[in-house]
Design an enzyme around this catalytic site. Structure first.
Site, PDB file in Angstrom:
ATOM      1  N   LYS A 210      28.412  -6.951 -15.952  1.00 31.85           N
ATOM      2  CA  LYS A 210      28.779  -5.714 -15.267  1.00 31.85           C
ATOM      3  C   LYS A 210      30.272  -5.667 -14.948  1.00 31.85           C
ATOM      4  O   LYS A 210      30.910  -4.604 -15.080  1.00 31.85           O
ATOM      5  CB  LYS A 210      27.951  -5.572 -13.979  1.00 31.85           C
ATOM      6  CG  LYS A 210      28.137  -4.228 -13.286  1.00 31.85           C
ATOM      7  CD  LYS A 210      27.149  -4.050 -12.141  1.00 31.85           C
ATOM      8  CE  LYS A 210      27.270  -2.659 -11.529  1.00 31.85           C
ATOM      9  NZ  LYS A 210      26.276  -2.456 -10.431  1.00 31.85           N
TER      10      LYS A 210
ATOM     11  N   GLU B  11      11.564   0.364 -22.458  1.00 30.95           N
ATOM     12  CA  GLU B  11      12.553  -0.262 -23.337  1.00 30.95           C
ATOM     13  C   GLU B  11      11.960  -0.694 -24.671  1.00 30.95           C
ATOM     14  O   GLU B  11      12.661  -0.697 -25.694  1.00 30.95           O
ATOM     15  CB  GLU B  11      13.196  -1.464 -22.640  1.00 30.95           C
ATOM     16  CG  GLU B  11      14.120  -1.100 -21.500  1.00 30.95           C
ATOM     17  CD  GLU B  11      13.425  -0.989 -20.153  1.00 30.95           C
ATOM     18  OE1 GLU B  11      14.115  -0.773 -19.136  1.00 30.95           O
ATOM     19  OE2 GLU B  11      12.160  -1.122 -20.127  1.00 30.95           O
TER      20      GLU B  11
ATOM     21  N   PHE C  28      19.699 -11.020  -8.587  1.00 29.03           N
ATOM     22  CA  PHE C  28      18.714  -9.947  -8.766  1.00 29.03           C
ATOM     23  C   PHE C  28      18.808  -9.377 -10.176  1.00 29.03           C
ATOM     24  O   PHE C  28      19.878  -9.046 -10.660  1.00 29.03           O
ATOM     25  CB  PHE C  28      18.963  -8.842  -7.735  1.00 29.03           C
ATOM     26  CG  PHE C  28      18.036  -7.658  -7.906  1.00 29.03           C
ATOM     27  CD1 PHE C  28      16.681  -7.785  -7.664  1.00 29.03           C
ATOM     28  CD2 PHE C  28      18.524  -6.426  -8.323  1.00 29.03           C
ATOM     29  CE1 PHE C  28      15.824  -6.709  -7.820  1.00 29.03           C
ATOM     30  CE2 PHE C  28      17.683  -5.334  -8.477  1.00 29.03           C
ATOM     31  CZ  PHE C  28      16.323  -5.481  -8.221  1.00 29.03           C
ATOM     32  N   GLN C  29      17.669  -9.289 -10.842  1.00 28.62           N
ATOM     33  CA  GLN C  29      17.538  -8.785 -12.208  1.00 28.62           C
ATOM     34  C   GLN C  29      18.406  -9.571 -13.198  1.00 28.62           C
ATOM     35  O   GLN C  29      18.947  -9.011 -14.151  1.00 28.62           O
ATOM     36  CB  GLN C  29      17.842  -7.283 -12.278  1.00 28.62           C
ATOM     37  CG  GLN C  29      16.746  -6.450 -11.633  1.00 28.62           C
ATOM     38  CD  GLN C  29      16.850  -4.968 -11.943  1.00 28.62           C
ATOM     39  OE1 GLN C  29      17.936  -4.454 -12.229  1.00 28.62           O
ATOM     40  NE2 GLN C  29      15.732  -4.265 -11.871  1.00 28.62           N
TER      41      GLN C  29
ATOM     42  N   MET D  73      -9.457  -4.005 -36.480  1.00 28.85           N
ATOM     43  CA  MET D  73      -9.339  -5.185 -37.331  1.00 28.85           C
ATOM     44  C   MET D  73      -9.984  -6.403 -36.677  1.00 28.85           C
ATOM     45  O   MET D  73     -10.604  -7.229 -37.353  1.00 28.85           O
ATOM     46  CB  MET D  73      -7.872  -5.467 -37.653  1.00 28.85           C
ATOM     47  CG  MET D  73      -7.681  -6.554 -38.698  1.00 28.85           C
ATOM     48  SD  MET D  73      -8.419  -6.158 -40.315  1.00 28.85           S
ATOM     49  CE  MET D  73      -7.096  -5.202 -41.056  1.00 28.85           C
TER      50      MET D  73
END
Length: 623
Positions: free
Chosen positions: A182, A70, A132-133, A498
């Site tokens: 959802k 993602e 969940f999630q 760096m």
């Protein structure tokens, strides 16, 4: 049995006629994206967002590109937006899918990149139960988005999508998050377009106040040593043409920040280069010794000002920005101007032109000659490595010469980013994409992917470090499968470069955890083999005499991505440099070497100042 719902393509035809039709929330989402002329979405499906992916399959307008992480989706949306000027779109599911978008959202927020992130959320009845999630992505991202929404009713989807795109693209651009439960995606609703947008508190000021323009013109006419300090806001406002007209009218020297490279062509005689920690001596010193700074879409950040209290001590400030929160945030503005840079510069052109016609214009001839002398005396350059190894600056110089100004150059963060900003010749806006404010390792490859999708006719080079490249190189698989032929130049110094440079300068060469083992002593991984494993062309270059041929070979590959492993000298450093937190007066052109302004016969003197304020003079070693 209920009749099957129409496909998004069928409904889109009716939507153009504004005919309401019954659909699911998910179909309403896809139709809304189509109505906003979205052509590409970068994302990954998952449980909560899955209802949206079903009608997305039927869309003939919206191309979905399945990324491998993602974070890649978010940076790809950024790259698309930065290259094209349009709003980029990414999509993820709830919980970890959404939290993986946090870094690109923060990145877009810092660099004013217009993207819309659409995330699935658990069903509304389960929100707050640690389902969940489940993650409160709206709460998590509130500080790093321009605005965000939680949608739990299907009827709200078209309005919210329209508002999100409007907010992302107008005023100061930025990221907007739309989190949709959802059950809202699954519910039935009536879709019609356009929706009624309700944003009573959102009224960005785009037109500058005429009184402030007149006062700015007065200061410009009175100044003797003015400098135009041009920031990324000029790029975002698509005001490069106006800027060039203003520069040629006023004959005022210009500096372009890291985010504004290409806003004025590097070849323009009044362009002094990039200011800041690794800016050119002429740009840094021009600002420091100016008596008037005209800041356009810039924010006086610490990497430009150095020690703020000692920055440009004799300068008055005209500060123009579309975001009123930026004006006088770091440096007090004598003339604040709130407005879109395109409109501000257009009005300044009119005002200064009128002053010139009336004989009230400023004369900066002596000042121009002075800054031109600095530019000639202290050009940005580098020293070739003593041993037979490859200078990274040379690689980027040749890449610029061969790929040319029409290419798009994308960098991550670190030494390679600074060298790309210094040694690529930028002649047009939107040719340079990088993670400026947040400094995100892993930005380059997915952002280049997004830029290539948005600009399929251009050559896109990701100039990446061997550390940054390992953050997101899995998106090479996305590029191969979706025929996105980006080119990646890995500046491989086998180090977190760096950080290693700072360890060399400020930590007595104690190289704690910066060796990546990618080219010195081992090749873990072997970038050529890695590229080939992904289905890309893999090349390696280790000698200066092979650089041109290697770049040309990469340019000839157009049917798949190319990864070039440029094995470079690991101790090369980025110069000039102003150490963090010190005055820009202490700029060094090389290690322990600073410009000397008081004696014409000497170009440089030894720098004995305590550059990092640790009580140890530069060049000394700690015991």
């Amino acid at each position: 049995m209920a009749p099957s719902a129409p496909s998004p393509a069928q409904v889109a035809q009716q939507a153009r006629a504004r005919t309401p039709i019954e659909v699911t929330g998910a179909q309403s989402l896809v139709l809304s994206l189509e109505a906003m002329d979205v052509d590409t979405v970068f994302g990954i499906p998952g449980g909560a967002i899955l209802p949206a992916y079903d009608p997305l399959l039927d869309s003939v307008k919206v191309r979905h590109i399945l990324v491998r992480h993602e974070q890649g989706a978010g940076h790809a949306a950024e790259g698309y937006a930065a290259a094209t000027g349009r709003v980029g779109v990414c999509m993820a599911t709830s919980g970890p899918g959404a939290t993986n978008l946090v870094t690109p959202l923060a990145d877009a927020h810092m660099d004013s990149v217009p993207i819309v992130a659409i995330t699935g959320q658990v069903s509304s009845a389960a929100i707050g139960t640690d389902a969940f999630q489940e993650a409160d992505i709206r709460g998590i991202t509130m500080p790093i988005t321009k605005h965000n929404y939680l949608v739990t009713t299907a009827d709200d989807i078209p309005r919210v999508i329209a508002e999100a795109f409007h907010i992302a693209a107008t005023g100061r651009p930025g990221p907007v998050l739309v989190d949709i439960s959802k059950d809202a995606l699954q519910a039935r609703t009536t879709f019609s377009w356009p929706p009624r947008i309700e944003l009573p508190g959102y009224r960005p000021v785009t037109r500058p106040h005429s009184k402030q323009i007149r006062e700015a013109a007065r200061l410009i006419a009175e100044a003797e040593r003015p400098v135009l300090y041009v920031g990324g806001g000029v790029i975002r406002a698509r005001a490069s043409d106006e800027l060039r007209r203003f520069v040629e009218l006023s004959q005022i020297p210009v500096v372009t920040t890291l985010m504004a490279r290409g806003a004025l062509p590097d070849s323009h005689p009044l362009h002094l280069g990039m200011p800041g920690m690794h800016g050119s001596v002429s740009a840094v010193t021009g600002l420091q010794k100016s008596d008037l700074i005209i800041a356009l879409g810039a924010r006086f950040d610490d990497r430009v000002t150095g020690q703020l209290k000692s920055f440009a001590p004799e300068a008055k400030v005209i500060h123009a920005d579309i975001d009123p929160a930026e004006i006088s945030k770091n440096r007090k503005a004598d003339v604040p101007i709130v407005g879109d840079c395109k409109a501000v510069i257009a009005d300044l052109i009119e005002a200064v032109d009128a002053d010139n016609d009336a004989g009230r214009g400023g004369d900066y001839t002596e000042w121009r000659e002075r800054v031109a002398g600095w530019k000639s005396l202290f050009p940005v350059g580098y020293t070739e490595p003593e041993e037979a190894s490859l200078a990274p600056q040379y690689v980027i110089e040749r890449l610029s010469a061969i790929a040319g100004p029409d290419a798009v150059y994308v960098a991550g963060v670190g030494q390679h980013q600074m060298w790309a900003a210094q040694f690529v010749q930028y002649e047009r806006p939107n040719a340079w994409l990088n993670s400026g404010g947040l400094g995100t390792m892993g930005y380059a490859v997915p952002a280049a992917m997004g830029a290539q999708v948005g600009e399929p006719g251009r050559t896109v080079w990701a100039i990446d470090g061997d550390g940054c490249f390992q953050m997101t190189n899995q998106e090479l698989a996305t590029c191969v499968i979706n025929n996105i032929p980006i080119k990646v130049a890995v500046i491989n110094n086998s180090s977190l470069g760096m950080v290693r440079q700072w360890q060399t300068l400020f930590y007595n060469e104690r190289y704690s955890n910066t060796d990546l083992h990618t080219s010195v002593g081992s090749r873990v991984p072997d970038f050529v083999k890695l590229a080939e494993a992904y289905g890309c062309a893999g090349l390696r270059c280790e000698r200066p005499e092979d650089v041109d041929a290697t770049i040309r070979a990469a340019m000839e590959v157009t049917d798949r991505p190319v990864v070039v492993d440029f094995v470079v000298h690991r101790d090369a450093m980025v110069w000039p440099m102003v150490a963090a937190g010190v005055s820009n007066d202490l700029i060094q052109v090389a290690r322990d070497t600073a410009p000397q302004w008081d004696r014409e016969e000497s170009e440089a003197i030894e720098q004995s100042t305590d550059a990092d304020h640790d009580g140890v003079p530069s060049g000394s070693h700690r015991n």
